[in-house]
Design a protein around this motif. Structure first.
Motif, PDB file in Angstrom:
ATOM      1  N   UNK A   1      35.764  24.378  47.746  1.00 23.38           N
ATOM      2  CA  UNK A   1      35.821  25.875  47.321  1.00 23.38           C
ATOM      3  C   UNK A   1      35.602  26.838  48.622  1.00 23.38           C
ATOM      4  N   UNK A   2      34.219  26.617  49.125  1.00 26.11           N
ATOM      5  CA  UNK A   2      33.983  27.351  50.195  1.00 26.11           C
ATOM      6  C   UNK A   2      34.621  27.307  51.534  1.00 26.11           C
ATOM      7  N   UNK A   3      35.197  25.997  51.773  1.00 24.59           N
ATOM      8  CA  UNK A   3      36.116  25.740  52.940  1.00 24.59           C
ATOM      9  C   UNK A   3      37.320  26.302  52.653  1.00 24.59           C
ATOM     10  N   UNK A   4      37.944  26.413  51.468  1.00 22.34           N
ATOM     11  CA  UNK A   4      39.147  27.016  51.317  1.00 22.34           C
ATOM     12  C   UNK A   4      39.282  28.538  51.236  1.00 22.34           C
ATOM     13  N   UNK A   5      37.898  29.154  50.690  1.00 19.83           N
ATOM     14  CA  UNK A   5      37.827  30.526  50.531  1.00 19.83           C
ATOM     15  C   UNK A   5      36.826  31.503  51.443  1.00 19.83           C
ATOM     16  N   UNK A   6      35.618  30.756  51.981  1.00 19.96           N
ATOM     17  CA  UNK A   6      34.928  31.423  52.632  1.00 19.96           C
ATOM     18  C   UNK A   6      34.971  31.245  54.004  1.00 19.96           C
ATOM     19  N   UNK A   7      34.663  29.914  54.531  1.00 20.62           N
ATOM     20  CA  UNK A   7      34.352  29.614  55.820  1.00 20.62           C
ATOM     21  C   UNK A   7      35.714  29.647  56.681  1.00 20.62           C
ATOM     22  N   UNK A   8      36.875  29.622  55.882  1.00 25.12           N
ATOM     23  CA  UNK A   8      38.331  29.707  56.518  1.00 25.12           C
ATOM     24  C   UNK A   8      38.603  30.866  57.164  1.00 25.12           C
ATOM     25  N   UNK A   9      37.772  32.165  57.007  1.00 26.86           N
ATOM     26  CA  UNK A   9      38.372  33.217  57.772  1.00 26.86           C
ATOM     27  C   UNK A   9      36.905  34.003  58.069  1.00 26.86           C
ATOM     28  N   UNK A  10      36.971  34.928  58.942  1.00 23.24           N
ATOM     29  CA  UNK A  10      35.682  35.719  59.273  1.00 23.24           C
ATOM     30  C   UNK A  10      35.362  36.454  57.921  1.00 23.24           C
ATOM     31  N   UNK A  11      33.927  36.773  57.989  1.00 20.48           N
ATOM     32  CA  UNK A  11      33.539  37.461  56.778  1.00 20.48           C
ATOM     33  C   UNK A  11      33.941  38.864  56.846  1.00 20.48           C
ATOM     34  N   UNK A  12      33.959  39.616  57.696  1.00 17.45           N
ATOM     35  CA  UNK A  12      34.534  40.974  57.815  1.00 17.45           C
ATOM     36  C   UNK A  12      35.317  41.145  59.159  1.00 17.45           C
ATOM     37  N   UNK A  13      36.473  40.729  58.970  1.00 13.67           N
ATOM     38  CA  UNK A  13      37.511  40.601  60.296  1.00 13.67           C
ATOM     39  C   UNK A  13      37.574  42.028  60.828  1.00 13.67           C
ATOM     40  N   UNK A  14      37.599  43.090  60.018  1.00 15.72           N
ATOM     41  CA  UNK A  14      37.924  44.420  60.546  1.00 15.72           C
ATOM     42  C   UNK A  14      36.802  44.842  61.148  1.00 15.72           C
ATOM     43  N   UNK A  15      35.591  44.626  60.911  1.00 16.42           N
ATOM     44  CA  UNK A  15      34.377  45.097  61.672  1.00 16.42           C
ATOM     45  C   UNK A  15      33.952  44.004  62.782  1.00 16.42           C
ATOM     46  N   UNK A  16      34.860  42.950  62.811  1.00 18.38           N
ATOM     47  CA  UNK A  16      34.482  41.959  64.101  1.00 18.38           C
ATOM     48  C   UNK A  16      33.261  41.128  63.593  1.00 18.38           C
ATOM     49  N   UNK A  17      32.933  40.979  62.306  1.00 15.49           N
ATOM     50  CA  UNK A  17      31.764  40.059  61.697  1.00 15.49           C
ATOM     51  C   UNK A  17      32.270  38.794  61.355  1.00 15.49           C
TER      52      UNK A  17
END
Ligand code: NAG
Ligand code: NAG
Length: 406
Positions: A367-383
């Motif tokens: 679940x986490x590979x598909x939904x959490x680590x697959x994208x940046x935590x806060x892409x807008x803020x560059x985090x």
């Protein structure tokens, strides 16, 4: 020896060049090229507390995990002989007095999402012996049509061993609990996994009330639990900690010049952390129910910042809220009561920022590979990844009294 030279040189250069000026906020730490890891072996517990190894056929060595690295501080016991002595004294539940060296080594750069994604994938795959398994996550260059791996009949601690191309760094991954509602896999390791879970993550041998059968005899009436008994119960032969300590020593023997890291999910992450704190080895552990209480049974390195816990607020197991008679953990026979973690943490507040509900399926690595680590935590803020912090004021098992009652 020669093959270890590039990294040794880089480390030496780093020591010479790495200066942080406290007045400027300029970080002059050197940028290292990521390390490329190949899956080299599978490990599985054999009879007793020994591990068996299966080598990955050379035809499969094309695949790799590329992991960003940085300098991290830890403590080391000076020599292998020393670590053997330490192991012996641990068996007698004595606290050995050892001269720890403070060292700086190359470890995983946990501020990078890539690091967490790759280690999470390694950890996830260690639930599955076969790359052809439908749940196996693809690794760059892996040829899934070549069969390899364990027949799924070995009981106990299992996982994978990766090495960087120059053998300078080795990663041991340890699989977590096999239960259908945790990882999507019932397996032969289920019963022994459960015993280890109940020993490590309960306050007092999974004594949850008179209807529960405890997993060791340390309950001393009322709300009392015998501390000595508890420590003995955790250091027993053939328990996962013991097996994993042997495994670590075997890997040191196989790769004598390597810097060893550990990773794991849930129970596997807890074991990784306990071994990492014993030997001062870098650890990235995912979604671990609190292992700090269990760690008090073993002597440990004087610092723990080389251990990083990665978990999120919608996982009731890692948050220590999967308990009480209506919880899935309780119903399934798991006494998950602990909540405090060793070392530092990266806590994703998925409840607040993603609106996730707290439920056990959010504990699963897939679940986490598909939904959490697959994208940046806060892409807008560059985090890429939430900031590292340390758990504060964590209280464990407050309704229990621990002491010498037997
Ligand atoms: C994968 O392995 C099979 C069997 O050895 C071989 O026939 C095939 O060409 C390989 N595929 C790739 C992409 O290397
Ligand atoms: C790395 O270790 C393996 C043993 O697992 C060995 O076969 C190989 O030759 C070593 N490679 C290097 C570059 O030292």
């Amino acid at each position: 020896m020669l093959t270890a030279l590039p990294n040794a040189l880089r480390l030496l250069l780093a020591a010479l060049l790495w200066t942080k000026d406290p007045d400027s906020h300029l970080d002059l730490s050197p940028a290292y090229a990521p390390l490329r890891f190949q899956l080299r072996h599978e490990h599985a517990a054999a009879q007793g507390s020994r591990s068996l190894f299966a080598d990955v056929p050379p035809s499969l060595l094309g695949q790799y995990h590329e992991i960003p690295i940085e300098n991290i501080k830890t403590h080391r016991i000076p020599s292998a002989a020393y670590s053997h002595a330490r192991f012996l004294s641990m068996r007698d539940a004595q606290t050995p007095i050892l001269a720890w060296d403070s060292v700086e080594i190359l470890g995983p750069d946990v501020s990078k999402r890539r690091t967490l994604l790759e280690l999470a994938t390694m950890t996830h795959n260690s639930y599955y012996a076969e790359p052809s398994h439908k749940n196996w996550y693809p690794i760059n260059g892996w040829n899934t049509s070549v069969p390899f791996g364990w027949e799924p009949d070995a009981d106990g601690l299992r996982g994978h061993i990766f090495a960087s191309e120059d053998n300078s760094t080795v990663v041991i991954s340890i699989k977590g609990t096999s239960a259908p509602w945790i990882a999507g896999g019932e397996g032969p390791t289920k019963a022994r996994d459960k015993l280890n879970d109940n020993l490590l993550f309960s306050c007092c041998c999974a004594r949850l009330g008179i209807t529960w059968s405890t997993v060791c005899g340390c309950y001393s009436g009322g709300d009392k639990c015998d501390q000595n008994c508890l420590e003995d119960s955790l250091t027993g032969d053939s328990l996962y900690y013991e097996i994993a300590t042997n495994l670590y020593n075997d890997v040191v023997y196989m790769y004598p010049n390597a810097n060893i890291w550990l990773t794991g999910h849930s129970l596997g992450g807890a074991i990784a952390s306990l071994v990492g704190v014993t030997f001062g080895a870098p650890v990235v552990a995912f979604e671990v129910p609190g292992e700090k209480l269990a760690a008090s049974a073993f002597a440990s390195a004087p610092s723990t910042q080389h251990i990083t816990h990665v978990y999120h607020t919608a996982d009731p197991m890692a948050m220590g809220t999967c308990n009480g008679i209506t919880s899935l953990c309780y119903v399934a026979g798991f006494a998950v009561e602990t909540r405090c973690h060793l070392g530092q943490r990266i806590l994703y507040d998925t409840v607040t920022h993603r609106g996730w509900s707290v439920e056990s399926r959010h504990h699963s690595m897939k679940f986490l590979l598909d939904n959490l680590f697959n994208e940046d935590w806060d892409a807008e803020a560059g985090v890429e990844v939430p900031a590292v912090d340390v758990e504060e004021d964590c209280v464990e098992c407050y309704n229990w009294e621990f002491g010498d009652f037997k």
